[in-house]
Design a protein around this motif. Structure first.
Motif, PDB file in Angstrom:
ATOM      1  N   THR A 292       0.861  -1.258  -0.092  1.00  0.00           N
ATOM      2  CA  THR A 292       0.141  -0.018  -0.057  1.00  0.00           C
ATOM      3  C   THR A 292       0.793   1.322   0.037  1.00  0.00           C
ATOM      4  N   GLY A 293       0.593   2.121  -1.007  1.00  0.00           N
ATOM      5  CA  GLY A 293       1.216   3.410  -0.838  1.00  0.00           C
ATOM      6  C   GLY A 293       1.342   4.179  -2.205  1.00  0.00           C
ATOM      7  N   THR A 294       2.319   5.070  -2.127  1.00  0.00           N
ATOM      8  CA  THR A 294       2.399   5.870  -3.507  1.00  0.00           C
ATOM      9  C   THR A 294       4.020   6.007  -3.646  1.00  0.00           C
ATOM     10  N   SER A 295       4.461   6.771  -4.666  1.00  0.00           N
ATOM     11  CA  SER A 295       5.781   6.806  -4.970  1.00  0.00           C
ATOM     12  C   SER A 295       6.684   7.290  -3.934  1.00  0.00           C
ATOM     13  N   LEU A 296       5.955   8.018  -3.165  1.00  0.00           N
ATOM     14  CA  LEU A 296       6.817   8.555  -2.112  1.00  0.00           C
ATOM     15  C   LEU A 296       6.881   7.722  -0.858  1.00  0.00           C
ATOM     16  N   LEU A 297       5.880   6.990  -0.413  1.00  0.00           N
ATOM     17  CA  LEU A 297       6.028   6.290   0.864  1.00  0.00           C
ATOM     18  C   LEU A 297       5.059   5.008   0.593  1.00  0.00           C
ATOM     19  N   THR A 298       5.582   3.763   0.978  1.00  0.00           N
ATOM     20  CA  THR A 298       4.893   2.356   0.806  1.00  0.00           C
ATOM     21  C   THR A 298       5.119   1.533   1.967  1.00  0.00           C
ATOM     22  N   LEU A 299       4.133   0.758   2.347  1.00  0.00           N
ATOM     23  CA  LEU A 299       4.386  -0.079   3.543  1.00  0.00           C
ATOM     24  C   LEU A 299       3.902  -1.495   2.744  1.00  0.00           C
ATOM     25  N   GLU A 300       4.630  -2.465   3.108  1.00  0.00           N
ATOM     26  CA  GLU A 300       4.343  -3.794   2.444  1.00  0.00           C
ATOM     27  C   GLU A 300       4.522  -4.711   3.565  1.00  0.00           C
ATOM     28  N   SER A 301       3.809  -5.722   3.819  1.00  0.00           N
ATOM     29  CA  SER A 301       3.619  -6.587   4.414  1.00  0.00           C
ATOM     30  C   SER A 301       3.652  -8.137   3.973  1.00  0.00           C
ATOM     31  N   THR A 302       4.157  -8.938   4.177  1.00  0.00           N
ATOM     32  CA  THR A 302       4.587 -10.377   3.197  1.00  0.00           C
ATOM     33  C   THR A 302       4.601 -11.454   4.413  1.00  0.00           C
TER      34      THR A 302
ATOM     35  N   GLN B  92       7.537 -13.891   8.430  1.00  0.00           N
ATOM     36  CA  GLN B  92       6.691 -12.839   8.054  1.00  0.00           C
ATOM     37  C   GLN B  92       7.334 -11.491   8.185  1.00  0.00           C
ATOM     38  N   LYS B  93       7.165 -10.467   7.528  1.00  0.00           N
ATOM     39  CA  LYS B  93       8.065  -9.298   7.535  1.00  0.00           C
ATOM     40  C   LYS B  93       7.152  -8.213   6.898  1.00  0.00           C
ATOM     41  N   ASP B  94       7.619  -7.007   7.531  1.00  0.00           N
ATOM     42  CA  ASP B  94       7.004  -5.679   6.845  1.00  0.00           C
ATOM     43  C   ASP B  94       8.327  -4.811   6.439  1.00  0.00           C
ATOM     44  N   VAL B  95       7.876  -4.032   5.275  1.00  0.00           N
ATOM     45  CA  VAL B  95       8.941  -3.259   4.843  1.00  0.00           C
ATOM     46  C   VAL B  95       8.293  -1.800   4.483  1.00  0.00           C
ATOM     47  N   MET B  96       9.047  -0.828   4.843  1.00  0.00           N
ATOM     48  CA  MET B  96       8.768   0.505   4.494  1.00  0.00           C
ATOM     49  C   MET B  96       9.711   1.062   3.459  1.00  0.00           C
ATOM     50  N   ARG B  97       9.302   1.828   2.405  1.00  0.00           N
ATOM     51  CA  ARG B  97      10.153   2.344   1.596  1.00  0.00           C
ATOM     52  C   ARG B  97       9.785   3.914   1.351  1.00  0.00           C
ATOM     53  N   ILE B  98      10.630   4.734   1.569  1.00  0.00           N
ATOM     54  CA  ILE B  98      10.789   6.013   1.771  1.00  0.00           C
ATOM     55  C   ILE B  98      11.677   6.729   0.607  1.00  0.00           C
ATOM     56  N   ASP B  99      10.722   7.692   0.022  1.00  0.00           N
ATOM     57  CA  ASP B  99      11.432   8.547  -0.955  1.00  0.00           C
ATOM     58  C   ASP B  99      12.860   8.986  -0.589  1.00  0.00           C
ATOM     59  N   ARG B 100      14.124   8.658  -1.374  1.00  0.00           N
ATOM     60  CA  ARG B 100      15.236   9.048  -0.745  1.00  0.00           C
ATOM     61  C   ARG B 100      15.624  10.555  -0.679  1.00  0.00           C
ATOM     62  N   GLU B 101      14.980  11.333  -1.645  1.00  0.00           N
ATOM     63  CA  GLU B 101      15.211  12.890  -1.826  1.00  0.00           C
ATOM     64  C   GLU B 101      14.659  13.228  -0.566  1.00  0.00           C
ATOM     65  N   ILE B 102      13.358  12.718   0.032  1.00  0.00           N
ATOM     66  CA  ILE B 102      12.756  13.407   1.286  1.00  0.00           C
ATOM     67  C   ILE B 102      13.522  13.008   2.563  1.00  0.00           C
TER      68      ILE B 102
END
Length: 321
Positions: A57-67, A121-131
């Motif tokens: 779930t998210g956008t190009s700036l911030l996403t959350l992933e649960s696997t 089971q893991k979670d991942v957060m991706r944050i825009d590097r420039e921000i």
């Protein structure tokens, strides 16, 4: 023309999407992982009980992933395009030669690294590097640019509680709604995520002078709060330590963390208390409260129940069971 441009900027939006995959086919799981990550040499294997579930779930700036996956997933991940943080909830995993601990955020280093996940089971957060670079510069008093993070750092104590405080706030909003979202608000959320990451993991600017400047007030304020979390602290103490005015400190915390310095400290203390209670090891709730700087037990119990939906004694009893 200026007014039109301003109106367009104010109305700018992003689309927040949610992608859900649930499969018993390793080939389908492999395709899902390749869709959400930059990977090479990926394999997905499993036995007759194989099950793969992933929600992104998210956008190009911030996403959350649960696997979650009952199989084994080795491969090579490229984390160059964004700042990527993962935390293992169960199972085993190795990222870049580092065995991941359960329940601790670990930062992927930029570039390629070998990974292997087993029945996990893991979670991942991706944050825009420039921000992330912009927030680091504002907190640290340097020009925005590439960052270097302390390798293999695993946060503990107050920095870890500050990380989870951010995750709770950001995830509640991201997971709450999809569709068109305000660009300004999404940038604010990504900034909050960046601040939580930067509080939890030591970092410094690449190829810039090491001297700190007077503009590094917010980082100093956060450090002071987390280093004195168990002590009696006032907002004036924090402002003095950060060499900021009280008003400037309040404004900076509201802009980056979406709350006041004292509310931030209160929530960090509550999360630290919960972390201790969930181990089942403390002798009493009062001992835990005192260890994180809370002296009024009635207020503590009420605030804890409001935050977590149960009394601290209930958390401790459940953990002991």
């Amino acid at each position: 023309m200026i007014e039109n441009d301003t109106a367009t900027a104010l109305s700018a939006t992003l689309t927040r999407t949610r992608l859900v995959t649930r499969t018993r086919e390793p080939a389908t799981a492999r395709s899902a992982i390749q869709h959400t990550s930059t990977v090479r040499g990926l394999e997905v294997t499993g036995s007759s009980d194989f099950l793969f579930e992933e929600t992104l779930t998210g956008t190009s700036l911030l996403t959350l992933e649960s696997t979650s996956c009952t199989g084994t997933v080795p491969g090579e991940v490229d984390a160059s395009s964004a700042i990527v943080v993962t935390w293992l909830k169960s199972g085993t995993a190795v990222v870049g030669g580092q065995q991941l601990p359960i329940g601790r955020p670990v930062l992927y280093t930029p570039g390629r690294q070998h990974v292997q996940w087993d029945r996990f089971q893991k979670d991942v957060m991706r944050i825009d590097r420039e921000i992330v670079e912009q927030v680091a510069a504002a907190r640290g008093g340097w020009e925005p640019g590439p960052l270097e993070f302390q390798p293999n750092h695993v946060p503990e104590g107050a920095p870890l509680a500050a990380w989870w405080l951010m995750v709770r706030a950001v995830a509640a909003e991201i997971l709450g709604a999809t569709g068109e979202v305000s660009l300004d608000r999404e940038q604010e959320l990504a900034g909050m995520a960046a601040a939580g990451l930067l509080t939890a993991i030591p970092h410094w600017p690449v190829e810039q002078p090491a001297e700190r400047t007077a503009h590094a007030g917010l980082a100093d304020a956060e450090t002071y709060l987390l280093e004195h979390v168990a002590e009696h602290v006032t907002v004036d103490d924090v402002a003095a330590a950060a060499r900021m005015s009280t008003r400037g400190l309040q404004s900076a915390f509201q802009r980056i963390h979406g709350t006041t310095p004292m509310s931030y400290l209160r929530n960090v203390r509550l999360l630290m208390a919960r972390q201790q209670l969930e181990t089942g090891e403390p002798r009493s709730v009062a001992d835990v409260a005192r260890s994180v700087g809370i002296t009024h037990m009635g207020r503590f119990s009420g605030a804890y129940r409001e935050e977590f939906g149960e009394l601290p004694a209930e958390t401790l009893r459940a953990a002991r069971r």
